[in-house]
Motif scaffolding. Structure first.
Motif, PDB file in Angstrom:
ATOM      1  N   HIS A   1       1.273   8.013  -8.639  1.00 26.51           N
ATOM      2  CA  HIS A   1       0.769   7.592  -7.351  1.00 26.51           C
ATOM      3  C   HIS A   1      -0.257   8.628  -6.817  1.00 26.51           C
ATOM      4  CE1 HIS A   1       2.744  11.130  -5.523  1.00 26.51           C
ATOM      5  NE2 HIS A   1       3.982  10.893  -6.175  1.00 26.51           N
ATOM      6  N   PRO A   2      -1.203   8.006  -6.111  1.00 24.94           N
ATOM      7  CA  PRO A   2      -2.217   8.572  -5.672  1.00 24.94           C
ATOM      8  C   PRO A   2      -1.886  10.180  -5.143  1.00 24.94           C
ATOM      9  CG  PRO A   2      -2.409   6.688  -4.676  1.00 24.94           C
ATOM     10  CD  PRO A   2      -1.024   6.676  -5.266  1.00 24.94           C
TER      11      PRO A   2
ATOM     12  N   LYS B   1       5.627   5.613  -1.699  1.00 27.59           N
ATOM     13  CA  LYS B   1       6.803   5.893  -0.730  1.00 27.59           C
ATOM     14  C   LYS B   1       7.476   4.392  -1.145  1.00 27.59           C
ATOM     15  CE  LYS B   1       5.759   9.540   0.896  1.00 27.59           C
ATOM     16  NZ  LYS B   1       4.978   9.720   2.042  1.00 27.59           N
TER      17      LYS B   1
ATOM     18  N   PHE C   1       2.277   1.621  -3.162  1.00 29.66           N
ATOM     19  CA  PHE C   1       1.362   2.266  -4.270  1.00 29.66           C
ATOM     20  C   PHE C   1       1.177   3.771  -4.062  1.00 29.66           C
ATOM     21  CE2 PHE C   1      -3.365   3.055  -4.784  1.00 29.66           C
ATOM     22  CZ  PHE C   1      -3.368   3.074  -6.361  1.00 29.66           C
ATOM     23  N   ALA C   2       1.299   4.087  -2.676  1.00 31.93           N
ATOM     24  CA  ALA C   2       1.104   5.538  -2.340  1.00 31.93           C
ATOM     25  C   ALA C   2       2.147   6.264  -2.779  1.00 31.93           C
ATOM     26  CB  ALA C   2       0.507   5.558  -0.867  1.00 31.93           C
TER      27      ALA C   2
ATOM     28  N   GLY D   1       0.646  -1.039  -0.089  1.00 37.21           N
ATOM     29  CA  GLY D   1       0.083   0.155  -0.060  1.00 37.21           C
ATOM     30  C   GLY D   1       0.868   1.371   0.014  1.00 37.21           C
ATOM     31  N   ALA D   2       1.958   1.315   0.946  1.00 37.67           N
ATOM     32  CA  ALA D   2       2.638   2.352   0.865  1.00 37.67           C
ATOM     33  C   ALA D   2       3.684   2.581  -0.355  1.00 37.67           C
ATOM     34  CB  ALA D   2       3.842   2.205   2.013  1.00 37.67           C
TER      35      ALA D   2
END
Ligand SMILES: Cc1ncc(C[n+]2csc(CCOP(=O)(O)OP(=O)(O)O)c2C)c(N)n1
Ligand code: SF4
Ligand SMILES: [Mg+2]
Lengths: 596, 174, 291
Positions: free
Chosen positions: A421-422, A274, A271-272, A268-269
């Protein structure tokens, strides 16, 4: 005078033998020596048998050493439990607790006659000088200072610092115990002096750390800002290091409810946007399989550290092994290439971890760092590392033009697509574990699947050209070869030096990149090879088989594989090389004779 | 009552018109959604019918919008979408895979009946005469819509009486 | 954080065509989400929408947000990583009853106790839709499915009670029988500062039972507002939640009147507090110097 000494000490947990090893290593570093320390424990949580090996040398050290030069047994039962981990030979000085009641000519070591055997009333001296038997370990340090010339000043300096907060009385008690040990040694000189020569680098700054801390520090250096994981021996210290430090760099750490959630949060990180990491050991790696597949198909950068221990299942949680190689290369279903890297020492764990992040970021892929219990938990001294020499690679971001009708999985020449990324305007897309077209939209088209498989695997072609992820030492034309990775590589490096000193023409290939298999590098290396060994700590010879799966191996290349917790000794490898040489000579002779 | 906190007693004409437009719009969106679902699931006849309904709703909505503009210009509306739900739009699960045109029409008919009931129920509460007139008009409109659907229904060949479920493939598992 | 221009529901609708069966309740849920997002007004690119695997888990793809259709049961762990990596994002997680309460059930307690500010929407259809109608953890006892030919022998879980017992700060239920209410509840859940949960009774028209279709749901639905329920009363909420399966209460069961600090908020505080102790990265190895 000696340039290199290997100490092996064992006792019960209450004897503080491991903390003595720590003190010895630190003192040695303060006096300018190189040092490596490994620890090994029984299966009890507290108070079971424990041991450590400390190797100290005037030269950089390649591995924890083979046979002991000095064995210290605080009690024989505990010492013997470590078997091959603490090998005593005819050149070993054995020091043991007199209170064991064993006569010097009756010590329970079958088949060896040590160089010298000395019973010392260690417990009695501790009790007398410090008022408690617990000070046995300090007496041992005094004995070592007296007999081998290490730490006469530095040991007590370290102890003083460690205990400063606890009061002067305790420090003085330790000082008396130390002095008593040293005085005993002076009063009973060894038959042949084994004093170590003074180091030329005395006073230079040295780093001391273990592989886990090094790995975590490297990750933060590489820009990692998120760690998600679940405690498991022997990898837990990586998470602990993050807990101490990552916040300072604007990052976060999550102790998740299980390994799946740990890697999930890291994905998740990533994908965000980082850099993210997780670390585990065998059982955790098994659980992470499905998530690793997700990261591969969603093309998300991620570093997974697997600190190998004996497997399968709970196996040998505190002992080292290399048997996760197949799992690292192949776990998770589907056609997938997931790079696997392996450090060979604490020092190069820094570089290899940075490489892992660079590869993960550049290729947008999960990367496994295959560390092992030995590297992860052994302490090494090392010279300061110039961190500015390391280049940091960040994932390819979409530029202005890419963000017009953005296609997350756009086909490009090198198969690497800019990743948004978002939060990035214009970059929205659907990431998914389901097969997708270039935009990210789900599909079940066979032709798209073929193309995407091609994209996701061909992108690694250039990785296989990375010769700098391999180390070849020895004569490049040598007919006899060794291949080894991870902590076993260190033993082989030493074996190489020993074999060369004995006139053998040998070379050694150490891959830092284990998977994908870089066919070209191996084929170049194989050119001159007539006989050789693939040396590894796996029962099934996983490395040998992985290579055989991808390459035509030279006929004379054989496997030297054994289960974990049975360390290789440089000497036995040299013996095996001699054997290869004589086979080679015989076969040459054979060729000269007429065949029947 | 499929509406939330509409103060019918004090409803102004502008608000009533705006609500009516929203009702049409909601139905329009639902029918378009249904048409898309039918397209996606290879049921073109039902898709065609739902699209026809969507067009009707659009047309009606436009007429109302013109009236609203004539009477009140671009004065900002004070009612919101949140006030109404499923007044003229069919229930979400009124769509079905492999719907026959007949089933599609019956679903639409049911929702026209539902809309009619809404206006009928609201009428006694209304105080404003103009609003009352509008609601009566809308109520009658629904009858017209029902007739429209009924006409379409009558055009269909008689039902075979067989269940489609006996012929179609099972859903695909993933 | 920017909500400069206004957004409408259609701005959150993507071009992907849903694979759902016509009439599937999930169509209403995605509509409800469009509306709630429009009411909140965050631009789509500042939203991360994560799901697991199942029919319902296809939902992120039908929005214009950054979507992540992950693996079965793991939407929540991945969503929390996103939120911790970038707390500025609006993070939504969604999936089915099987995804959430069976394979992913172990994660829920931990998401709740960490109180990470994400909104979790479960499309509860009491069935495994995507795999063709097997028993789900919320299927009623006695339910006949293709994996329970003679009726299920197990009690269902009660998602509402689960969440309340774990200590979630916001617990609500919605259904396509009231889209307006659903949109409002989702909006409120998103606005709630902390972990929020919305259970949506979303009928499976293909494998669901008659009683679970909209008509049946309407018959058992009851508005919590109409009942006069006070959403600040957690025990009363638990009392009502016990009727999950027989009655369909719609609205907010519980909204913590004093929301607890969020994990992501605390992470920020800790980062701010400790960042002054940071060694420059290129000197990180100084930590290992033993003097
Ligand atoms: C690890 C794993 N196990 C099983 C599956 C197969 N699977 C896909 S969706 C699903 C259950 C779907 O049910 P639910 O989560 O309730 O979602 P719905 O389809 O009803 O919306 C299962 C078992 C899978 N994809 N991955
Ligand atoms: S199987 Fe059920 S849940 Fe899945 S799309 Fe169809 S109706 Fe919806
Ligand atoms: Mg379901």
């Amino acid at each position: 005078m000696r340039k290199d000494l290997v100490f092996g000490m064992a006792g019960s947990g209450g004897d503080g033998i491991v903390s003595a090893g720590d003190s010895l290593l630190q003192a040695a570093a303060a006096e300018g020596y190189h040092g490596v320390m490994t620890k090994s424990f029984g299966s009890q949580i507290r108070g079971g048998e424990s041991s450590c090996r400390v190797r100290i040398s005037t030269d950089p050290i390649l591995n924890p050493g083979g046979n002991l030069d000095v064995a210290v047994a605080l009690n024989w039962d505990d010492f013997l439990k470590f078997g091959a981990e603490l090998p005593v030979s005819g050149t070993t000085v054995v020091i043991y607790e007199a209170a064991t009641g064993v006569a010097e000519n009756e010590i329970p070591l079958v088949g060896v006659t040590p160089l010298q055997v000395i019973a010392v009333p260690i417990a009695a001296m501790a009790k007398e000088t410090a008022g408690t038997e617990r000070a046995k370990n300090t007496v041992v340090l005094g004995l070592i200072a007296g007999w081998f010339g290490i730490g006469a000043v530095a040991v007590m300096k370290g102890i003083r610092k460690k205990l400063a907060k606890k009061g002067e009385e305790l420090v003085e008690a330790n000082q008396r115990a130390f002095d008593a040990g040293r005085a005993f040694a002076m009063a009973h000189p060894l038959k042949a002096s084994m004093n170590i020569v003074a180091s030329e680098t005395k006073g230079d700054v040295k780093l001391i750390t273990d592989g886990n801390d090094m790995c975590a520090a490297a990750a933060i250096f590489a820009g990692c800002q998120f760690f998600g994981g679940y405690p498991i021996t022997p990898s837990t210290e990586i998470m602990q290091f993050f807990t101490d430090h990552v916040w300072k760099y604007g990052g976060a750490v999550l102790q998740a409810e299980d390994e799946i959630a740990g890697i999930g949060a890291a994905i998740g990180a990533s994908f965000a946007g980082k850099k993210a990491m997780t670390a585990t050991s065998g059982p955790g790696l098994s659980l992470k399989g499905e998530m690793m597949g997700l990261a591969s198909i969603a093309e998300l950068p991620l570093v997974i550290v697997d600190v190998q221990r004996g497997g399968p299942s709970t196996g040998l949680p505190t002992k080292t092994e290399q048997s996760d190689l197949f799992a690292a290369a192949f776990s998770a279903h589907g056609d997938v290439i997931r790079p696997v890297l392996a450090p060979t020492s604490v020092a190069d764990t820094f570089r290899i971890t940075i490489e892992a992040f660079n590869i993960a970021e550049y290729y947008q892929t999960p990367v496994i760092v295959l560390s092992d219990q030995e590297i992860a938990s052994r302490k090494e001294t090392m010279d300061p590392i110039d961190t500015t020499q390391f280049k940091i690679i960040n994932r390819l971001r979409p530029a202005g033009a890419d963000l017009v009708d953005y296609k997350r999985f756009k086909q490009t020449e090198n198969h690497i697509s800019p990743i948004s990324h978002p939060g990035m305007l214009g970059g929205t897309y659907l990431a998914s574990g389901i097969e997708h077209v270039e935009s990210g939209a789900p599909t079940n088209s066979g032709s798209v699947h073929t193309r995407m498989n091609e994209k996701r695997t061909r992108k690694f072609d250039s990785l296989k050209d990375r010769k700098d992820l391999f180390e070849v030492t020895g004569d490049p034309h040598a007919p006899i070869a060794m291949i080894a990775w991870g902590s076993v590589a260190g033993v082989c490096r030493e074996a190489l030096a020993m074999a060369q000193a004995e006139g053998l023409n040998v070379k050694l290939l150490v891959p830092y990149l284990l998977y994908p298999v870089a066919e070209g590098v191996y084929n170049d290396f194989f050119g001159s090879v007539q006989k050789g060994l693939v040396i590894e700590q796996t029962h099934l010879a996983q490395t040998f088989k992985l290579l055989r799966m991808h390459l035509d191996l030279p006929k004379g290349l054989r496997s030297l594989a054994r289960s974990g917790a049975n360390p290789f000794l440089p000497g036995e490898i040299v013996a095996a090389l001699h054997q290869l040489l004589s086979e080679l000579q015989r076969s040459h002779e054979g060729k000269l004779q007429p065949q029947e | 009552m499929p509406s939330k906190g509409i103060d019918f007693a004090n409803l102004s004409l502008m608000d009533a018109l705006d609500l009516a437009i929203l009702v049409e719009d909601e139905a329009l969106v639902r029918y378009e959604d249904f048409a898309a679902q039918m397209d996606q699931h290879r049921t073109p006849d039902a898709a065609k019918f739902f699209r026809y309904m969507a067009e009707n709703e659009a047309k009606h909505g436009e007429q109302l919008a013109v009236r609203r503009a004539e009477l009140f210009g671009s004065a900002p509306p004070t009612v919101s979408r949140a006030l109404i739900f499923d007044i003229e739009a069919p229930d979400f699960d009124a769509a079905r895979a492999f719907m026959s045109p007949r089933q599609a029409m019956q679903a639409a008919l049911a929702s026209e009946v539902k809309a009619h009931a809404f206006f009928v129920a609201a009428l006694p509460v209304l105080k404003n005469a103009e609003v009352k007139a509008l609601f009566e008009e809308l109520r009658d409109e629904e009858i017209l819509h029902q007739d429209l659907v009924k006409v379409e229904l009558a055009k269909l060949p008689p039902d075979s009486g067989l269940s489609d479920d006996d012929f179609v493939d099972e859903p695909a598992a993933q | 954080m920017s909500a400069t221009c206004e957004f409408q529901a259609k701005d959150y609708k993507s071009d992907l065509k849903p694979i759902w069966c016509p009439g599937c309740g999930d169509f209403s849920v995605v509509q409800g989400i469009y509306r709630a997002l429009a009411a909140i007004g965050r631009p789509p690119h500042e939203i991360a929408f994560v799901s697991g695997i199942g029919c319902s888990s296809r939902i992120p793809g039908y929005t214009t947000a950054y979507g992540f259709n992950t693996i079965h049961g793991r939407a929540l762990p991945i969503a929390q990583g996103i939120k911790l990596a970038n707390p500025d994002l609006l993070v939504l997680a969604a999936g089915g009853d099987g995804d959430g309460f069976s394979i992913g059930g172990g994660h829920i307690a931990h998401l709740v106790r960490r109180n990470i500010d994400i909104t979790y929407i479960v499309m509860d259809n009491q069935i495994y839709g995507l795999t063709k109608g097997q028993l789900s953890p919320t299927s009623q006892k006695g339910r006949v499915t293709c994996t329970s030919r003679f009726g299920s022998l197990e009690q269902p879980v009660n998602p509402l009670l689960y969440m309340l017992a774990y200590g979630a700060g916001f617990v609500a239920q919605a259904s396509p029988t009231d889209l307006v209410g659903m949109a409002a509840i989702i909006e409120e859940a998103i606005r709630f500062p902390g972990f929020s949960f919305v259970n949506i009774q979303s009928p499976c028209v293909t494998y669901g039972e008659e009683a679970q279709q909209i008509k049946g749901l309407k018959a058992i639905s009851e508005s919590l507002v109409a009942l006069g329920h006070n959403p600040a009363d957690r025990l009363a909420a638990m009392d009502l939640a016990q009727h999950y399966g027989e009655k369909m209460h719609l609205g907010v069961f519980y909204r913590n009147p004093e929301p607890a600090p969020t994990y992501d908020g605390l992470v920020r505080e800790r980062q701010a507090l400790l960042s002054k102790d940071a060694l420059p990265k290129e000197r990180i190895l100084d930590l290992f110097i033993k003097k």
